[in-house]
Design a protein around this motif. Sequence first.
Motif, PDB file in Angstrom:
ATOM      1  N   SER A  68       0.849  -1.196   0.000  1.00  0.00           N
ATOM      2  CA  SER A  68       0.000   0.000   0.000  1.00  0.00           C
ATOM      3  C   SER A  68       0.881   1.240   0.000  1.00  0.00           C
ATOM      4  O   SER A  68       2.063   1.171   0.313  1.00  0.00           O
ATOM      5  CB  SER A  68      -0.933   0.010   1.215  1.00  0.00           C
ATOM      6  N   SER A  70       0.600   5.722   0.790  1.00  0.00           N
ATOM      7  CA  SER A  70      -0.148   6.931   1.121  1.00  0.00           C
ATOM      8  C   SER A  70       0.817   8.108   1.067  1.00  0.00           C
ATOM      9  O   SER A  70       1.941   8.015   1.561  1.00  0.00           O
ATOM     10  CB  SER A  70      -0.814   6.829   2.498  1.00  0.00           C
ATOM     11  N   PHE A 105      -3.031  11.123  -1.647  1.00  0.00           N
ATOM     12  CA  PHE A 105      -3.359   9.904  -2.385  1.00  0.00           C
ATOM     13  C   PHE A 105      -3.216   8.735  -1.423  1.00  0.00           C
ATOM     14  O   PHE A 105      -2.192   8.606  -0.734  1.00  0.00           O
ATOM     15  CB  PHE A 105      -2.414   9.708  -3.575  1.00  0.00           C
ATOM     16  N   THR A 106      -4.232   7.882  -1.389  1.00  0.00           N
ATOM     17  CA  THR A 106      -4.191   6.669  -0.570  1.00  0.00           C
ATOM     18  C   THR A 106      -4.624   5.496  -1.431  1.00  0.00           C
ATOM     19  O   THR A 106      -5.725   5.504  -1.994  1.00  0.00           O
ATOM     20  CB  THR A 106      -5.130   6.797   0.643  1.00  0.00           C
ATOM     21  N   SER A 107      -3.759   4.505  -1.541  1.00  0.00           N
ATOM     22  CA  SER A 107      -4.079   3.359  -2.394  1.00  0.00           C
ATOM     23  C   SER A 107      -5.211   2.535  -1.802  1.00  0.00           C
ATOM     24  O   SER A 107      -5.380   2.460  -0.586  1.00  0.00           O
ATOM     25  CB  SER A 107      -2.841   2.487  -2.602  1.00  0.00           C
ATOM     26  N   THR A 108      -5.987   1.920  -2.697  1.00  0.00           N
ATOM     27  CA  THR A 108      -7.082   1.035  -2.282  1.00  0.00           C
ATOM     28  C   THR A 108      -6.906  -0.378  -2.841  1.00  0.00           C
ATOM     29  O   THR A 108      -7.499  -1.316  -2.334  1.00  0.00           O
ATOM     30  CB  THR A 108      -8.448   1.594  -2.728  1.00  0.00           C
ATOM     31  N   ILE A 110      -3.927  -2.889  -5.500  1.00  0.00           N
ATOM     32  CA  ILE A 110      -2.762  -2.986  -6.380  1.00  0.00           C
ATOM     33  C   ILE A 110      -2.912  -4.239  -7.225  1.00  0.00           C
ATOM     34  O   ILE A 110      -3.100  -5.340  -6.695  1.00  0.00           O
ATOM     35  CB  ILE A 110      -1.449  -3.022  -5.585  1.00  0.00           C
ATOM     36  N   ILE A 120      -1.832   0.799  -9.618  1.00  0.00           N
ATOM     37  CA  ILE A 120      -2.169   1.144  -8.240  1.00  0.00           C
ATOM     38  C   ILE A 120      -3.410   2.029  -8.266  1.00  0.00           C
ATOM     39  O   ILE A 120      -3.374   3.154  -8.750  1.00  0.00           O
ATOM     40  CB  ILE A 120      -1.005   1.876  -7.545  1.00  0.00           C
ATOM     41  N   THR A 121      -4.507   1.499  -7.764  1.00  0.00           N
ATOM     42  CA  THR A 121      -5.752   2.257  -7.675  1.00  0.00           C
ATOM     43  C   THR A 121      -5.812   2.908  -6.303  1.00  0.00           C
ATOM     44  O   THR A 121      -5.426   2.301  -5.303  1.00  0.00           O
ATOM     45  CB  THR A 121      -6.963   1.331  -7.875  1.00  0.00           C
ATOM     46  N   GLY A 122      -6.287   4.151  -6.280  1.00  0.00           N
ATOM     47  CA  GLY A 122      -6.400   4.829  -4.994  1.00  0.00           C
ATOM     48  C   GLY A 122      -7.266   6.052  -5.088  1.00  0.00           C
ATOM     49  O   GLY A 122      -7.756   6.419  -6.165  1.00  0.00           O
ATOM     50  N   VAL A 134      -5.974   5.723 -11.182  1.00  0.00           N
ATOM     51  CA  VAL A 134      -5.110   4.552 -11.327  1.00  0.00           C
ATOM     52  C   VAL A 134      -3.730   5.030 -11.753  1.00  0.00           C
ATOM     53  O   VAL A 134      -3.584   5.745 -12.745  1.00  0.00           O
ATOM     54  CB  VAL A 134      -5.672   3.560 -12.372  1.00  0.00           C
TER      55      VAL A 134
END
Length: 191
Positions: A68, A70, A105-108, A110, A120-122, A134
């Motif tokens: 993850s 952030s 940005f915080t990933s949700t 991968i 990497i979606t976030g 993405v």
Amino acid sequence: MKPTIFAAAIATLMATTAYSAPEKYHLDASHSQILFSYSHLGFSTTWGMFAGFEGEIMFDADAPAGSSVSVSMPLNSMFTGWEEREAHFMSPDFFNATEDSMVSFTSTAIEVTGDNTALITGDLSINGVSKPVVLDAVLNQSGEHPMAGKAWLGFNASTKILRSDFGVGKFAPYVGDEVNVMISIEAAKAE
């Protein structure tokens, strides 16, 4: 007796490997850049960058999809090379920024797409608006930093966003709505 000990050792090793936890890395802001560009009336491309950001990566080398990231940075750290443009961007015409305004940005999720690539979606938050984006990411290198003497990571990533999605669409479409974002970061393993 020896085969039993060997089998137990292998089982222990496999269990440890299968359940290894992600390791924390802190962004090295002095060797990381976030650049953006957009079309200005079709005549030129305007470039800018952000500085002063911080964040962390939880990196799982054995299962990268479990990693993850952030990141956050002050909005007023934006640099475009022209102070009047930066002041206009911070005005009510665009961001209406305060000293506390942040971009984050915080990933949700991968999705690993290759040996050293991933999507990497976030959630990207700008101007009080959060939207999913993405990042097309590449792991440049993972290993010991030759000067710091500890584990280090390096990534590049890119994406495109529509500034109007974040409430800063003034002068679109004449000034390009689509913003190209390029990211290059280094991160040091946490102590």
